[in-house]
Design an enzyme around this catalytic site. Structure first.
Site, PDB file in Angstrom:
ATOM      1  N   GLU A  26      81.093  11.292 102.154  1.00  4.70           N
ATOM      2  CA  GLU A  26      80.623  10.340 103.161  1.00  4.70           C
ATOM      3  C   GLU A  26      81.374   9.014 103.028  1.00  4.70           C
ATOM      4  O   GLU A  26      81.494   8.460 101.939  1.00  4.70           O
ATOM      5  CB  GLU A  26      79.122  10.101 102.973  1.00  4.70           C
ATOM      6  CG  GLU A  26      78.528   9.065 103.910  1.00  4.70           C
ATOM      7  CD  GLU A  26      77.067   8.779 103.606  1.00  4.70           C
ATOM      8  OE1 GLU A  26      76.400   8.159 104.457  1.00  4.70           O
ATOM      9  OE2 GLU A  26      76.598   9.183 102.525  1.00  4.70           O
ATOM     10  N   LYS A  76      76.635  10.529 112.622  1.00  2.71           N
ATOM     11  CA  LYS A  76      75.327  10.694 111.991  1.00  2.71           C
ATOM     12  C   LYS A  76      74.221  10.356 112.975  1.00  2.71           C
ATOM     13  O   LYS A  76      74.257   9.318 113.642  1.00  2.71           O
ATOM     14  CB  LYS A  76      75.233   9.809 110.742  1.00  2.71           C
ATOM     15  CG  LYS A  76      74.024  10.101 109.870  1.00  2.71           C
ATOM     16  CD  LYS A  76      74.081   9.301 108.573  1.00  2.71           C
ATOM     17  CE  LYS A  76      72.922   9.646 107.649  1.00  2.71           C
ATOM     18  NZ  LYS A  76      72.951   8.882 106.401  1.00  2.71           N
ATOM     19  N   CYS A 123      74.537  13.121 104.446  1.00  2.42           N
ATOM     20  CA  CYS A 123      73.613  12.491 103.505  1.00  2.42           C
ATOM     21  C   CYS A 123      72.150  12.796 103.811  1.00  2.42           C
ATOM     22  O   CYS A 123      71.705  13.919 103.721  1.00  2.42           O
ATOM     23  CB  CYS A 123      73.875  10.981 103.458  1.00  2.42           C
ATOM     24  SG  CYS A 123      73.055  10.121 102.090  1.00  2.42           S
TER      25      CYS A 123
END
Length: 512
Positions: free
Chosen positions: A276, A332, A388
């Site tokens: 990430e 995301k 994540c």
């Protein structure tokens, strides 16, 4: 209602408020011990049974609320104690870190308190309250916690079975279904304590059902529902760059050099995954670097996927980009509060360092996101990207995974230091593999990076706090699991029906 049991010597009654409060805290502490990195999975059963028992002993709704709060204090006080580590990572003072972590944990403990209050106020004394109502409330409050205030789907009881055959059933019923099964079995143990021999057949039935669940998981594991195609070679790169150094401007060049060297070292893999926000500048600033990376991947017939921060119309997005034989962009969708965006930004930003951390001005994807195409063996395969915290949301991963050949997950767990969080996060990721019957390649900044098969087993993994390249074979898969086919919110219907049965008929009874 049957009288409560007494401790040895009859000196301390099990209904003594102080004794119940202490027991509630202790039972709360057991559940995190059932999860990673301890893996003492039978303690999840005892923890939930203990919670039901202490609440069942309450003589008023107010006392039930307090006992639920005590249980939640133990559960979250240990289970998400890593909030303290994340605050200390950005040099928040010790006293303030302790204060804010305590407030955060007690905030979630209020949900356990509300759950206990609802049980005593509306269910206690009704037929099936303990055996149906309490388990139904347990799993519904786990679900509530997954979206309330943007969600905290952490410490779900079902994760205790990630490494057991019973856990393979999450490919049918999701982690919430496992939680419900645990709660139902725990309720029978509670009933055995409360009602004695009258409840022994219920306990026997619960044990037999659990054993059947283990057997079913062994006969029909998660990969039973999906079909293997090609086996590929993949590598997950781990940089071990400290969080305090990651976003410094003078670290950009060393970071680019590190990943450039890693790209040169792994010419023998089909797919390379970087963590990430591995690259700490926007794509327009790295056009030459990214162009060279893309050409390198094409020359070697290799897909390369990296985390990066992208921007559009003044918004910043936590992004994955594909290069070489991989392509596309994934933004995301579910951000971390206080980590990637700041609630009440105008009032809080600048008050303390923790409210001004890098990447705390992110925006979620503005449109629904899709899988990333990857050209392998002359065919277009689909990679399901997860960034994540998104790994903790079964529904989000399910939507992406059902049309994919492989799950790729990136994270930056450097925020959490040497705490429980990286281990818990890896366990959560393993459960997503089982639910979706897909292998996973997982790359993190400082550990734990891993290759995970469709049964949630770790094939290869890194240690924490070291540079690593986790390399090995993973399987591409097609097909859908029963959870992918019937998932969503369908699992919620059973707990709702269980609550209706407890409330109907309305006549109260001494039965448990």
């Amino acid at each position: 209602m049957p009288s409560a049991p007494r401790f040895a010597g009859n000196r301390l009654s099990a209904t003594n408020p102080r004794v119940l409060s202490v027991l509630a805290v202790l039972f709360g502490l057991l559940l995190p011990l059932a999860l990673a990195p301890f893996y003492l999975w039978p303690l999840a059963w005892l923890s939930i049974a203990g919670y039901f028992w202490v609440v069942h002993q309450a003589r008023s709704s107010r006392q039930a609320f307090w006992l639920g709060l005590c249980f939640g204090a133990g559960l979250f006080g240990l289970g998400i104690s890593w909030v303290y580590a994340s605050m200390r990572t950005v040099h928040t003072g010790v006293a303030l870190s302790v204060l804010m972590t305590t407030a955060f944990c007690l905030g979630f403990a209020l949900l356990s308190a509300l759950q206990a209050w609802l049980y005593h106020r509306f269910l206690a004394g009704r037929r099936g309250a303990l055996t149906l109502g309490a388990p139904a409330l347990w799993v519904m409050f786990e679900w509530l916690r997954s979206w309330l205030f943007t969600g905290m789907p952490w410490l779900l009881a079902g994760y205790a079975h990630t490494g057991t055959w019973f856990g393979q059933l999450s490919s049918l019923v999701s982690v919430y279904g496992l939680s419900l099964a645990l709660a139902l079995a725990a309720a029978q143990l509670t009933r055995l304590v409360a009602a004695g021999r009258a409840a022994r057949w219920g306990m026997i039935s619960a044990v037999l059902a659990t054993l059947l669940g283990f057997g079913a998981g062994a006969l029909w594991p998660a990969d039973h529902w999906t079909t293997a195609s090609d086996r590929i070679r993949a590598v997950a790169v781990q940089s071990n760059i400290a969080q305090t150094d990651k976003w410094r401007s003078d670290m950009l060049r060393p970071t680019l050099d590190f990943y450039g060297r890693q790209a040169g070292l792994h010419a023998d893999v089909d797919l390379m995954l970087w963590p990430e926000a591995a690259l700490t500048a926007r794509p327009e600033r790295l056009s030459t670097y990214l162009s060279q990376l893309d050409q390198l991947g094409l020359d070697r017939n290799q897909g390369i996927v990296t985390g990066i921060i992208n921007s559009e119309d003044g918004r910043f997005f936590n992004t994955l980009l594909g290069f070489g034989t991989a392509s596309g962009e994934y933004r995301k969708q579910h951000l971390v509060p206080f980590g990637e965006y700041l609630p009440f930004d105008a009032q809080l930003r600048g008050l303390i360092n923790f409210f001004s951390i890098p990447m705390s001005t992110m925006s979620p994807a503005q449109t629904p996101q899709r899988t990333m195409p990857w050209n392998y063996a002359g065919q277009t395969r689909q990679l399901a990207p997860v960034i994540c915290y998104e790994a903790a949301y079964p529904g989000l991963v399910r939507q992406l995974a059902r049309d994919s050949d492989l799950l790729i997950m990136v994270s930056n767990d450097a925020w959490f230091g040497d705490s429980l969080a990286p281990h818990q996060h890896l366990q959560i990721t393993r459960m997503r593999a089982i639910e979706n019957g897909r292998d996973i390649v997982r790359a993190t900044q400082n550990g734990i990076s891993a290759l995970i098969d469709a049964r949630g087993r770790i094939v290869q993994r890194s240690a924490q706090f070291e540079i690593a390249a986790v390399k090995g074979d993973v399987q591409l898969r097609q097909g859908i699991t029963p959870y992918q086919r019937f998932g969503g919110q369908a699992w919620l219907l059973l707990p709702v029906l269980m609550l209706v049965l407890c409330r109907w008929p309305a006549k109260r009874t001494d039965s448990v």
